[in-house]
Design an enzyme around this catalytic site. Structure first.
Site, mmCIF file in Angstrom:
data_model
loop_
_atom_site.group_PDB
_atom_site.id
_atom_site.type_symbol
_atom_site.label_atom_id
_atom_site.label_comp_id
_atom_site.label_asym_id
_atom_site.label_seq_id
_atom_site.Cartn_x
_atom_site.Cartn_y
_atom_site.Cartn_z
ATOM 1 N N ASN A 119 0.842 -1.197 0.000
ATOM 2 C CA ASN A 119 0.000 0.000 0.000
ATOM 3 C C ASN A 119 0.881 1.252 0.000
ATOM 4 O O ASN A 119 1.947 1.274 0.623
ATOM 5 C CB ASN A 119 -1.019 0.012 1.146
ATOM 6 C CG ASN A 119 -0.460 -0.331 2.502
ATOM 7 O OD1 ASN A 119 0.539 -1.026 2.627
ATOM 8 N ND2 ASN A 119 -1.110 0.152 3.547
ATOM 9 N N VAL A 120 0.428 2.242 -0.741
ATOM 10 C CA VAL A 120 1.161 3.514 -0.848
ATOM 11 C C VAL A 120 0.168 4.616 -0.491
ATOM 12 O O VAL A 120 -0.766 4.894 -1.253
ATOM 13 C CB VAL A 120 1.716 3.709 -2.279
ATOM 14 C CG1 VAL A 120 2.493 5.019 -2.362
ATOM 15 C CG2 VAL A 120 2.617 2.539 -2.674
ATOM 16 N N ASN B 180 -1.073 8.550 1.003
ATOM 17 C CA ASN B 180 -0.843 9.929 0.593
ATOM 18 C C ASN B 180 -1.413 10.867 1.639
ATOM 19 O O ASN B 180 -2.424 10.544 2.280
ATOM 20 C CB ASN B 180 -1.519 10.170 -0.773
ATOM 21 C CG ASN B 180 -1.061 11.457 -1.401
ATOM 22 O OD1 ASN B 180 -1.588 12.524 -1.124
ATOM 23 N ND2 ASN B 180 -0.064 11.363 -2.242
ATOM 24 N N ALA B 181 -0.786 12.043 1.790
ATOM 25 C CA ALA B 181 -1.273 13.054 2.729
ATOM 26 C C ALA B 181 -2.708 13.451 2.388
ATOM 27 O O ALA B 181 -3.484 13.820 3.273
ATOM 28 C CB ALA B 181 -0.363 14.272 2.694
ATOM 29 N N SER B 182 -3.061 13.368 1.124
ATOM 30 C CA SER B 182 -4.457 13.499 0.716
ATOM 31 C C SER B 182 -5.024 12.082 0.750
ATOM 32 O O SER B 182 -4.897 11.312 -0.204
ATOM 33 C CB SER B 182 -4.536 14.108 -0.691
ATOM 34 O OG SER B 182 -5.872 14.154 -1.102
ATOM 35 N N TYR B 183 -5.570 11.717 1.920
ATOM 36 C CA TYR B 183 -5.797 10.303 2.267
ATOM 37 C C TYR B 183 -6.475 9.471 1.173
ATOM 38 O O TYR B 183 -6.151 8.316 0.972
ATOM 39 C CB TYR B 183 -6.642 10.188 3.540
ATOM 40 C CG TYR B 183 -6.049 10.842 4.772
ATOM 41 C CD1 TYR B 183 -4.673 11.068 4.893
ATOM 42 C CD2 TYR B 183 -6.876 11.225 5.828
ATOM 43 C CE1 TYR B 183 -4.140 11.662 6.030
ATOM 44 C CE2 TYR B 183 -6.346 11.816 6.968
ATOM 45 C CZ TYR B 183 -4.983 12.038 7.058
ATOM 46 O OH TYR B 183 -4.465 12.621 8.183
ATOM 47 N N CYS C 174 -4.126 0.672 -2.500
ATOM 48 C CA CYS C 174 -3.933 -0.584 -1.772
ATOM 49 C C CYS C 174 -2.825 -1.427 -2.396
ATOM 50 O O CYS C 174 -2.498 -1.279 -3.578
ATOM 51 C CB CYS C 174 -5.214 -1.412 -1.803
ATOM 52 S SG CYS C 174 -6.580 -0.757 -0.852
ATOM 53 N N GLU D 166 -2.857 -4.582 -3.263
ATOM 54 C CA GLU D 166 -3.300 -5.456 -4.355
ATOM 55 C C GLU D 166 -3.363 -4.676 -5.663
ATOM 56 O O GLU D 166 -2.976 -5.170 -6.733
ATOM 57 C CB GLU D 166 -4.702 -6.007 -4.048
ATOM 58 C CG GLU D 166 -4.785 -6.836 -2.778
ATOM 59 C CD GLU D 166 -5.094 -6.018 -1.528
ATOM 60 O OE1 GLU D 166 -4.636 -4.851 -1.427
ATOM 61 O OE2 GLU D 166 -5.779 -6.547 -0.640
HETATM 62 N N1 THU Z 1 -5.272 -1.658 2.388
HETATM 63 C C1 THU Z 1 -4.699 -2.412 1.415
HETATM 64 O O1 THU Z 1 -3.561 -2.167 0.989
HETATM 65 N N2 THU Z 1 -5.405 -3.436 0.915
HETATM 66 C C2 THU Z 1 -6.661 -3.794 1.322
HETATM 67 O O2 THU Z 1 -7.251 -4.695 0.744
HETATM 68 C C3 THU Z 1 -7.267 -3.109 2.466
HETATM 69 C C4 THU Z 1 -6.598 -1.875 2.910
HETATM 70 C C5 THU Z 1 -4.510 -0.514 2.927
HETATM 71 C C6 THU Z 1 -5.036 0.841 2.540
HETATM 72 C C7 THU Z 1 -4.505 1.712 3.656
HETATM 73 O O3 THU Z 1 -3.190 2.121 3.331
HETATM 74 C C8 THU Z 1 -4.429 0.786 4.854
HETATM 75 O O4 THU Z 1 -4.514 -0.544 4.335
HETATM 76 C C9 THU Z 1 -5.544 0.983 5.881
HETATM 77 O O5 THU Z 1 -6.780 0.971 5.269
#
Ligand code: THU
Length: 135
Positions: free
Chosen positions: A44-45, A47-50, A55, A57
């Site tokens: 997951n990457v 950002n300050a702009s949430y 994700c 995947e």
């Molecule tokens: N997140 C994922 O990377 N994959 C998912 O399937 C669920 C959520 C990440 C998004 C965010 O950076 C953090 O988990 C909390 O929601």
């Protein structure tokens, strides 16, 4: 566990360690197995702009497509939760479905144990590219 599944699981755990998640502090790792045996990872990457967060995947899918892969057989996904198996979010399920419903999904715990499920089990009655075909 076959060697290929072992590698997929281990790669998703490694990818989780690269997560950029300063806001949620919830690292997620994913590893996709292509039809020709390549493994493409994502984390997951945030950002300050949430809302611009991507994700793990979906990061993996974007990478895979850019690298020329469009046919996939499995994905392993992990986060830091130790006491239960955690599935991909709904948006990621839909994005995986774009590339077929036949994916095996390995929901992986931090210790490397996993539960095997499938994308069609995770996203039943899905909207797919086939629905856009003219008839
Ligand atoms: N997140 C994922 O990377 N994959 C998912 O399937 C669920 C959520 C990440 C998004 C965010 O950076 C953090 O988990 C909390 O929601």
């Amino acid at each position: 566990m076959t060697d290929q599944v072992k590698e997929l699981v281990s790669k998703c755990l490694q990818a989780r360690d690269l997560a950029y998640c300063p806001y949620s502090r919830f690292p997620v790792g994913a590893a996709i197995l292509t039809i020709d045996g390549a493994i493409i990872t994502g984390c997951n990457v945030e950002n300050a702009s949430y809302g611009l967060t991507v994700c793990a995947e979906r990061t993996a899918i974007q990478r895979a497509v850019v690298e020329g892969h469009r046919e996939f057989t499995a994905i392993a996904v992990t986060c830091d939760i130790k006491d239960r198996f955690v599935g991909p979010c709904g948006a990621c399920r839909q994005v995986l479905m774009e590339f077929g419903s036949d994916w095996i999904v390995y929901l992986t715990k931090p210790d490397g144990s996993y539960k095997e499920t499938s994308l069609s089990e995770l996203l039943p009655l899905a909207f797919t590219p086939a629905h856009l075909a003219k008839n």
